[in-house]
Design a protein around this motif. Sequence first.
Motif, mmCIF file in Angstrom:
data_model
loop_
_atom_site.group_PDB
_atom_site.id
_atom_site.type_symbol
_atom_site.label_atom_id
_atom_site.label_comp_id
_atom_site.label_asym_id
_atom_site.label_seq_id
_atom_site.Cartn_x
_atom_site.Cartn_y
_atom_site.Cartn_z
ATOM 1 N N SER A 103 0.779 -1.147 0.071
ATOM 2 C CA SER A 103 0.063 -0.117 0.093
ATOM 3 C C SER A 103 1.010 1.353 0.125
ATOM 4 C CB SER A 103 -0.846 0.062 1.261
ATOM 5 O OG SER A 103 -0.042 0.043 2.459
ATOM 6 N N ILE A 104 0.354 2.408 -0.512
ATOM 7 C CA ILE A 104 1.105 3.591 -0.189
ATOM 8 C C ILE A 104 1.498 3.876 1.126
ATOM 9 C CG2 ILE A 104 1.108 6.078 -0.401
ATOM 10 C CD1 ILE A 104 0.989 4.459 -3.212
ATOM 11 N N GLU A 105 0.839 3.474 2.080
ATOM 12 C CA GLU A 105 1.375 3.943 3.516
ATOM 13 C C GLU A 105 2.369 3.074 3.913
ATOM 14 O OE1 GLU A 105 -2.093 3.169 2.555
ATOM 15 O OE2 GLU A 105 -2.587 5.363 2.806
ATOM 16 N N SER A 106 2.113 1.555 3.440
ATOM 17 C CA SER A 106 3.278 0.980 3.801
ATOM 18 C C SER A 106 4.788 1.284 3.051
ATOM 19 C CB SER A 106 2.994 -0.401 3.583
ATOM 20 O OG SER A 106 3.179 -1.096 2.405
ATOM 21 N N PHE A 107 4.538 1.560 1.710
ATOM 22 C CA PHE A 107 5.633 2.080 1.051
ATOM 23 C C PHE A 107 6.320 3.326 1.954
ATOM 24 C CE2 PHE A 107 6.618 6.191 -1.685
ATOM 25 C CZ PHE A 107 7.936 5.905 -1.759
ATOM 26 N N LYS A 108 5.462 4.384 2.399
ATOM 27 C CA LYS A 108 6.016 5.389 2.926
ATOM 28 C C LYS A 108 6.419 5.030 4.500
ATOM 29 C CE LYS A 108 3.062 9.260 1.034
ATOM 30 N NZ LYS A 108 1.955 10.272 1.272
ATOM 31 N N SER A 109 6.012 4.048 5.100
ATOM 32 C CA SER A 109 6.522 3.916 6.136
ATOM 33 C C SER A 109 7.807 2.971 6.037
ATOM 34 C CB SER A 109 5.576 2.944 7.165
ATOM 35 O OG SER A 109 5.846 1.551 7.224
ATOM 36 N N MET A 110 7.818 2.312 5.017
ATOM 37 C CA MET A 110 9.262 1.381 4.761
ATOM 38 C C MET A 110 10.290 2.396 4.366
ATOM 39 S SD MET A 110 7.794 -1.711 2.686
ATOM 40 C CE MET A 110 9.122 -2.688 2.177
ATOM 41 N N PHE A 111 9.968 3.540 3.597
ATOM 42 C CA PHE A 111 11.039 4.506 3.286
ATOM 43 C C PHE A 111 11.348 5.360 4.416
ATOM 44 C CE2 PHE A 111 11.969 8.941 1.521
ATOM 45 C CZ PHE A 111 12.640 8.530 0.194
ATOM 46 N N LYS A 112 10.408 5.628 5.233
ATOM 47 C CA LYS A 112 10.847 6.438 6.316
ATOM 48 C C LYS A 112 11.609 5.684 7.329
ATOM 49 C CE LYS A 112 8.750 8.705 10.343
ATOM 50 N NZ LYS A 112 7.429 9.086 11.213
ATOM 51 N N LEU A 158 21.436 0.820 -10.076
ATOM 52 C CA LEU A 158 20.262 1.074 -9.654
ATOM 53 C C LEU A 158 19.798 2.366 -10.121
ATOM 54 C CD1 LEU A 158 20.495 -0.186 -5.965
ATOM 55 C CD2 LEU A 158 19.569 -1.414 -8.048
ATOM 56 N N ASN A 159 18.624 2.489 -10.645
ATOM 57 C CA ASN A 159 18.050 3.829 -11.224
ATOM 58 C C ASN A 159 17.243 4.503 -10.135
ATOM 59 O OD1 ASN A 159 16.836 5.766 -12.756
ATOM 60 N ND2 ASN A 159 15.188 4.608 -13.382
ATOM 61 N N GLU A 160 17.980 5.774 -9.776
ATOM 62 C CA GLU A 160 17.342 6.432 -8.501
ATOM 63 C C GLU A 160 15.686 7.182 -8.992
ATOM 64 O OE1 GLU A 160 20.152 7.366 -9.987
ATOM 65 O OE2 GLU A 160 21.535 6.949 -8.547
ATOM 66 N N LEU A 161 14.718 6.949 -8.293
ATOM 67 C CA LEU A 161 13.500 7.555 -8.523
ATOM 68 C C LEU A 161 13.285 8.709 -7.506
ATOM 69 C CD1 LEU A 161 11.124 4.090 -9.344
ATOM 70 C CD2 LEU A 161 12.620 5.563 -10.746
ATOM 71 N N TRP A 209 16.392 5.734 -0.291
ATOM 72 C CA TRP A 209 15.923 5.879 -1.782
ATOM 73 C C TRP A 209 15.041 5.113 -2.117
ATOM 74 C CZ3 TRP A 209 18.843 9.403 -4.663
ATOM 75 C CH2 TRP A 209 20.014 9.862 -4.169
ATOM 76 N N LEU A 210 14.078 5.206 -3.229
ATOM 77 C CA LEU A 210 13.243 4.561 -3.995
ATOM 78 C C LEU A 210 14.079 4.170 -5.223
ATOM 79 C CD1 LEU A 210 10.467 3.081 -4.548
ATOM 80 C CD2 LEU A 210 9.629 5.314 -5.405
ATOM 81 N N VAL A 211 14.267 3.071 -5.447
ATOM 82 C CA VAL A 211 15.196 2.940 -6.984
ATOM 83 C C VAL A 211 14.501 1.798 -7.353
ATOM 84 C CG1 VAL A 211 17.428 3.346 -5.818
ATOM 85 C CG2 VAL A 211 16.593 1.004 -5.640
ATOM 86 N N GLN A 212 14.733 2.005 -9.031
ATOM 87 C CA GLN A 212 14.413 0.769 -9.744
ATOM 88 C C GLN A 212 15.420 -0.071 -9.931
ATOM 89 O OE1 GLN A 212 13.339 2.287 -13.581
ATOM 90 N NE2 GLN A 212 12.276 0.469 -14.282
ATOM 91 N N SER A 213 15.302 -1.390 -9.955
ATOM 92 C CA SER A 213 16.280 -2.271 -10.443
ATOM 93 C C SER A 213 15.597 -3.406 -11.378
ATOM 94 C CB SER A 213 16.435 -3.317 -8.942
ATOM 95 O OG SER A 213 17.341 -4.138 -9.142
ATOM 96 N N GLY A 214 15.940 -3.221 -12.552
ATOM 97 C CA GLY A 214 15.274 -4.032 -13.520
ATOM 98 C C GLY A 214 13.731 -3.472 -13.575
ATOM 99 N N ASN A 215 12.990 -4.610 -13.233
ATOM 100 C CA ASN A 215 11.482 -4.069 -13.408
ATOM 101 C C ASN A 215 10.971 -3.889 -12.010
ATOM 102 O OD1 ASN A 215 10.565 -3.741 -15.858
ATOM 103 N ND2 ASN A 215 10.349 -5.966 -16.441
ATOM 104 N N SER A 216 11.634 -3.943 -10.964
ATOM 105 C CA SER A 216 11.087 -3.964 -9.631
ATOM 106 C C SER A 216 11.279 -2.929 -8.986
ATOM 107 C CB SER A 216 11.468 -5.107 -8.750
ATOM 108 O OG SER A 216 12.946 -5.290 -8.633
ATOM 109 N N LEU A 217 10.770 -2.269 -7.851
ATOM 110 C CA LEU A 217 11.240 -1.076 -7.047
ATOM 111 C C LEU A 217 11.552 -1.558 -5.846
ATOM 112 C CD1 LEU A 217 8.036 0.992 -7.978
ATOM 113 C CD2 LEU A 217 10.131 0.936 -9.370
ATOM 114 N N LYS A 218 12.502 -1.023 -5.479
ATOM 115 C CA LYS A 218 13.217 -0.990 -3.889
ATOM 116 C C LYS A 218 13.397 0.275 -3.252
ATOM 117 C CE LYS A 218 15.493 -5.404 -5.654
ATOM 118 N NZ LYS A 218 16.681 -5.923 -6.095
#
Length: 198
Positions: A110-119, A156-159, A132-141
């Motif tokens: 979810s967006i909430e869990s994305f934000k909480s993992m990033f935090k 890695l591709n920085e988003l 960072w939120l990065v793109q690695s191949g087709n996945s986001l990490k």
Amino acid sequence: MKFTLPELKYALNALEPTIDAKTMEIHHQKHHGTYITNLNNALEGKAELQDWSIESLLKQLDQLPEDIRQVVRNNGGGHYNHTLFWEELSPNPSEMSPEFKAKLEASFGSIESFKSMFKDAALKRFGSGWAWLVQSGNSLKIISTANQDAPISDGLNELLGIDVWEHAYYLNYQNRRADYIDAFWNIIDWSVVEGRLK
Ligand code: MN3
């Protein structure tokens, strides 16, 4: 190539109250400016590297002369990371597109869990560095890096990146890094972040 300090596309006080004008001024002109000065000084006299872009330098650190490798890693990374940072921020940020929202939900639940993992990544970076939120191949990490290490050096591709060096927030937030991270979401221009997808 001489690297130069990119101009901000907004006024120094435009990101208030999330980031105050004094922090912006010192951060952009002094901190980012110094990374550029040090990078240019390191490359002076290295004729074979004059045509290299900042991306090329950071992707191929192991091919640089040993006497400047660490200086380029620190100061080239500093230049590259901060350039991404200024560009993704906006006083009039655009919303996340439904497609990108779906991509984040598929990756993080979810967006909430994305934000909480990033935090969490930004809070747990001990000392100075970035999350960072990065793109690695087709996945986001979500990852974090120490000092000015740039994800591009690891392929890695920085988003999206947040600077959690104390110089990025201390005047306004002092020790409250968590409050700075929470406020950061108010000034992210998602169209820029999405535009970095490859
Ligand atoms: Mn910084």
